[in-house]
Design a protein around this motif. Structure first.
Motif, PDB file in Angstrom:
ATOM      1  N   ASP A  99       0.826  -1.212   0.000  1.00  0.00           N
ATOM      2  CA  ASP A  99       0.000   0.000   0.000  1.00  0.00           C
ATOM      3  C   ASP A  99       0.854   1.254   0.000  1.00  0.00           C
ATOM      4  OD1 ASP A  99      -2.331  -1.461  -0.029  1.00  0.00           O
ATOM      5  OD2 ASP A  99      -2.652  -1.336   2.143  1.00  0.00           O
ATOM      6  N   ALA A 100       1.939   1.236   0.759  1.00  0.00           N
ATOM      7  CA  ALA A 100       2.840   2.389   0.801  1.00  0.00           C
ATOM      8  C   ALA A 100       3.466   2.626  -0.571  1.00  0.00           C
ATOM      9  CB  ALA A 100       3.926   2.167   1.851  1.00  0.00           C
ATOM     10  N   GLU A 101       3.905   1.565  -1.216  1.00  0.00           N
ATOM     11  CA  GLU A 101       4.498   1.708  -2.553  1.00  0.00           C
ATOM     12  C   GLU A 101       3.466   2.257  -3.535  1.00  0.00           C
ATOM     13  OE1 GLU A 101       6.426  -0.923  -6.149  1.00  0.00           O
ATOM     14  OE2 GLU A 101       5.617  -1.947  -4.391  1.00  0.00           O
ATOM     15  N   ALA A 114      10.705  16.054  -4.116  1.00  0.00           N
ATOM     16  CA  ALA A 114      10.917  16.479  -2.727  1.00  0.00           C
ATOM     17  C   ALA A 114       9.672  16.202  -1.889  1.00  0.00           C
ATOM     18  CB  ALA A 114      11.278  17.953  -2.676  1.00  0.00           C
ATOM     19  N   VAL A 115       8.504  16.376  -2.462  1.00  0.00           N
ATOM     20  CA  VAL A 115       7.263  16.093  -1.749  1.00  0.00           C
ATOM     21  C   VAL A 115       7.131  14.585  -1.521  1.00  0.00           C
ATOM     22  CG1 VAL A 115       4.752  16.280  -1.866  1.00  0.00           C
ATOM     23  CG2 VAL A 115       6.172  18.146  -2.708  1.00  0.00           C
ATOM     24  N   ILE A 116       7.552  13.797  -2.489  1.00  0.00           N
ATOM     25  CA  ILE A 116       7.504  12.337  -2.356  1.00  0.00           C
ATOM     26  C   ILE A 116       8.438  11.885  -1.241  1.00  0.00           C
ATOM     27  CG2 ILE A 116       7.922  10.146  -3.553  1.00  0.00           C
ATOM     28  CD1 ILE A 116       5.425  11.776  -4.427  1.00  0.00           C
ATOM     29  N   THR A 117       9.580  12.522  -1.103  1.00  0.00           N
ATOM     30  CA  THR A 117      10.502  12.199  -0.009  1.00  0.00           C
ATOM     31  C   THR A 117       9.838  12.458   1.334  1.00  0.00           C
ATOM     32  OG1 THR A 117      12.408  12.725  -1.386  1.00  0.00           O
ATOM     33  CG2 THR A 117      12.761  12.718   0.991  1.00  0.00           C
ATOM     34  N   LYS A 118       9.174  13.600   1.478  1.00  0.00           N
ATOM     35  CA  LYS A 118       8.486  13.921   2.734  1.00  0.00           C
ATOM     36  C   LYS A 118       7.314  12.982   2.978  1.00  0.00           C
ATOM     37  CE  LYS A 118       9.946  18.632   2.744  1.00  0.00           C
ATOM     38  NZ  LYS A 118      10.020  19.704   3.648  1.00  0.00           N
ATOM     39  N   LEU A 119       6.604  12.627   1.920  1.00  0.00           N
ATOM     40  CA  LEU A 119       5.498  11.685   2.049  1.00  0.00           C
ATOM     41  C   LEU A 119       6.019  10.316   2.490  1.00  0.00           C
ATOM     42  CD1 LEU A 119       2.508  10.947   1.703  1.00  0.00           C
ATOM     43  CD2 LEU A 119       3.015  10.476  -0.709  1.00  0.00           C
ATOM     44  N   GLY A 120       7.151   9.897   1.943  1.00  0.00           N
ATOM     45  CA  GLY A 120       7.765   8.637   2.366  1.00  0.00           C
ATOM     46  C   GLY A 120       8.142   8.654   3.833  1.00  0.00           C
ATOM     47  N   GLN A 121       8.636   9.794   4.323  1.00  0.00           N
ATOM     48  CA  GLN A 121       8.967   9.920   5.741  1.00  0.00           C
ATOM     49  C   GLN A 121       7.717   9.843   6.605  1.00  0.00           C
ATOM     50  OE1 GLN A 121      11.046  13.646   5.788  1.00  0.00           O
ATOM     51  NE2 GLN A 121      12.977  12.742   5.099  1.00  0.00           N
ATOM     52  N   ARG A 122       6.635  10.468   6.148  1.00  0.00           N
ATOM     53  CA  ARG A 122       5.377  10.416   6.899  1.00  0.00           C
ATOM     54  C   ARG A 122       4.821   8.999   6.958  1.00  0.00           C
ATOM     55  NH1 ARG A 122       2.147  15.170   7.563  1.00  0.00           N
ATOM     56  NH2 ARG A 122       0.936  13.697   8.778  1.00  0.00           N
ATOM     57  N   ILE A 123       4.916   8.292   5.837  1.00  0.00           N
ATOM     58  CA  ILE A 123       4.433   6.907   5.805  1.00  0.00           C
ATOM     59  C   ILE A 123       5.266   6.041   6.738  1.00  0.00           C
ATOM     60  CG2 ILE A 123       4.270   4.845   4.341  1.00  0.00           C
ATOM     61  CD1 ILE A 123       3.394   6.713   2.059  1.00  0.00           C
ATOM     62  N   ALA A 124       6.585   6.232   6.709  1.00  0.00           N
ATOM     63  CA  ALA A 124       7.462   5.459   7.599  1.00  0.00           C
ATOM     64  C   ALA A 124       7.161   5.770   9.060  1.00  0.00           C
ATOM     65  CB  ALA A 124       8.928   5.752   7.281  1.00  0.00           C
ATOM     66  N   ASP A 125       6.904   7.040   9.365  1.00  0.00           N
ATOM     67  CA  ASP A 125       6.555   7.413  10.741  1.00  0.00           C
ATOM     68  C   ASP A 125       5.221   6.803  11.167  1.00  0.00           C
ATOM     69  OD1 ASP A 125       8.880   8.858  10.947  1.00  0.00           O
ATOM     70  OD2 ASP A 125       7.913  10.803  10.554  1.00  0.00           O
ATOM     71  N   LEU A 127       3.815   3.941   9.877  1.00  0.00           N
ATOM     72  CA  LEU A 127       3.912   2.473   9.956  1.00  0.00           C
ATOM     73  C   LEU A 127       4.857   2.011  11.058  1.00  0.00           C
ATOM     74  CD1 LEU A 127       3.947   1.533   6.178  1.00  0.00           C
ATOM     75  CD2 LEU A 127       2.064   1.307   7.792  1.00  0.00           C
ATOM     76  N   ASN A 128       5.810   2.848  11.410  1.00  0.00           N
ATOM     77  CA  ASN A 128       6.776   2.485  12.436  1.00  0.00           C
ATOM     78  C   ASN A 128       6.973   3.692  13.358  1.00  0.00           C
ATOM     79  OD1 ASN A 128       8.718   1.017  13.797  1.00  0.00           O
ATOM     80  ND2 ASN A 128      10.358   1.620  12.428  1.00  0.00           N
ATOM     81  N   PRO A 129       6.009   3.976  14.240  1.00  0.00           N
ATOM     82  CA  PRO A 129       6.070   5.196  15.041  1.00  0.00           C
ATOM     83  C   PRO A 129       7.232   5.248  16.032  1.00  0.00           C
ATOM     84  CG  PRO A 129       4.234   3.821  15.741  1.00  0.00           C
ATOM     85  CD  PRO A 129       4.830   3.181  14.525  1.00  0.00           C
ATOM     86  N   ASP A 130       7.786   4.104  16.399  1.00  0.00           N
ATOM     87  CA  ASP A 130       8.890   4.091  17.347  1.00  0.00           C
ATOM     88  C   ASP A 130      10.226   4.405  16.685  1.00  0.00           C
ATOM     89  OD1 ASP A 130       7.174   3.481  19.390  1.00  0.00           O
ATOM     90  OD2 ASP A 130       7.412   1.311  19.124  1.00  0.00           O
ATOM     91  N   GLY A 131      10.297   4.386  15.381  1.00  0.00           N
ATOM     92  CA  GLY A 131      11.529   4.691  14.666  1.00  0.00           C
ATOM     93  C   GLY A 131      12.444   3.470  14.582  1.00  0.00           C
ATOM     94  N   GLN A 132      13.653   3.717  14.118  1.00  0.00           N
ATOM     95  CA  GLN A 132      14.645   2.655  13.941  1.00  0.00           C
ATOM     96  C   GLN A 132      15.524   2.563  15.194  1.00  0.00           C
ATOM     97  OE1 GLN A 132      14.712   0.642  11.489  1.00  0.00           O
ATOM     98  NE2 GLN A 132      13.630   1.658   9.839  1.00  0.00           N
ATOM     99  N   PHE A 133      15.728   1.343  15.648  1.00  0.00           N
ATOM    100  CA  PHE A 133      16.611   1.113  16.784  1.00  0.00           C
ATOM    101  C   PHE A 133      17.707   0.136  16.359  1.00  0.00           C
ATOM    102  CE2 PHE A 133      12.569   2.144  18.887  1.00  0.00           C
ATOM    103  CZ  PHE A 133      13.012   3.192  19.664  1.00  0.00           C
TER     104      PHE A 133
END
Length: 134
Positions: A99-101, A114-125, A127-133
């Motif tokens: 769905d994200a793709e 540039a908007v797609i980059t920000k949208l990708g960051q929003r989608i990642a946030d 789907l994974n609200p805790d971030g990368q560990f």
């Protein structure tokens, strides 16, 4: 272009010869070896693949592959979508990744990279609200 790079990297009749042809491509196309490697990597993600036993498999990013084949996306859009998809962790369900793709490709046809980059960051946030560990 990606079809040709994909066939060079993984020809149907044998193993890939990427290191052997990189210098020849660099001399012929006048692009840097780093750019040649980048194109090989993207081609590997958006071109059909083969399984170990030989039957063809769907591309890693099928929606992006269709959009690139149709000629609807530029290099910046492709890069932004690939980076966004790489930011998603393996714990995200495959349906959510698909769905994200799909969302990114649909918006890339209408919006700036540039908007797609920000949208990708929003989608990642989302789907994974805790971030990368690590």
């Amino acid at each position: 272009m990606y079809r040709v790079f994909g066939e060079i990297a993984d020809p149907p009749d044998g193993a890939g010869f990427v290191p052997a042809v990189r210098d020849k491509l660099w001399a012929r196309l006048r692009i840097t070896p780093k750019e040649i490697t980048r194109r090989f990597k993207i081609a590997a993600r958006i071109r059909p693949r083969r399984s170990l036993t030989g039957p063809p498999l769907q591309p890693e990013l099928p929606e992006l592959a269709l959009a690139v084949e149709a000629g609807g996306l530029g290099e910046d859009h492709i890069r932004a979508i690939c980076e966004a998809m790489d930011a998603l962790p393996s714990c995200v369900p495959s349906a959510a990744v698909a769905d994200a793709e799909r969302t990114l490709v649909e918006h890339a046809a209408k919006l700036d990279a540039a908007v797609i980059t920000k949208l990708g960051q929003r989608i990642a946030d989302y789907l994974n609200p805790d971030g990368q560990f690590t």
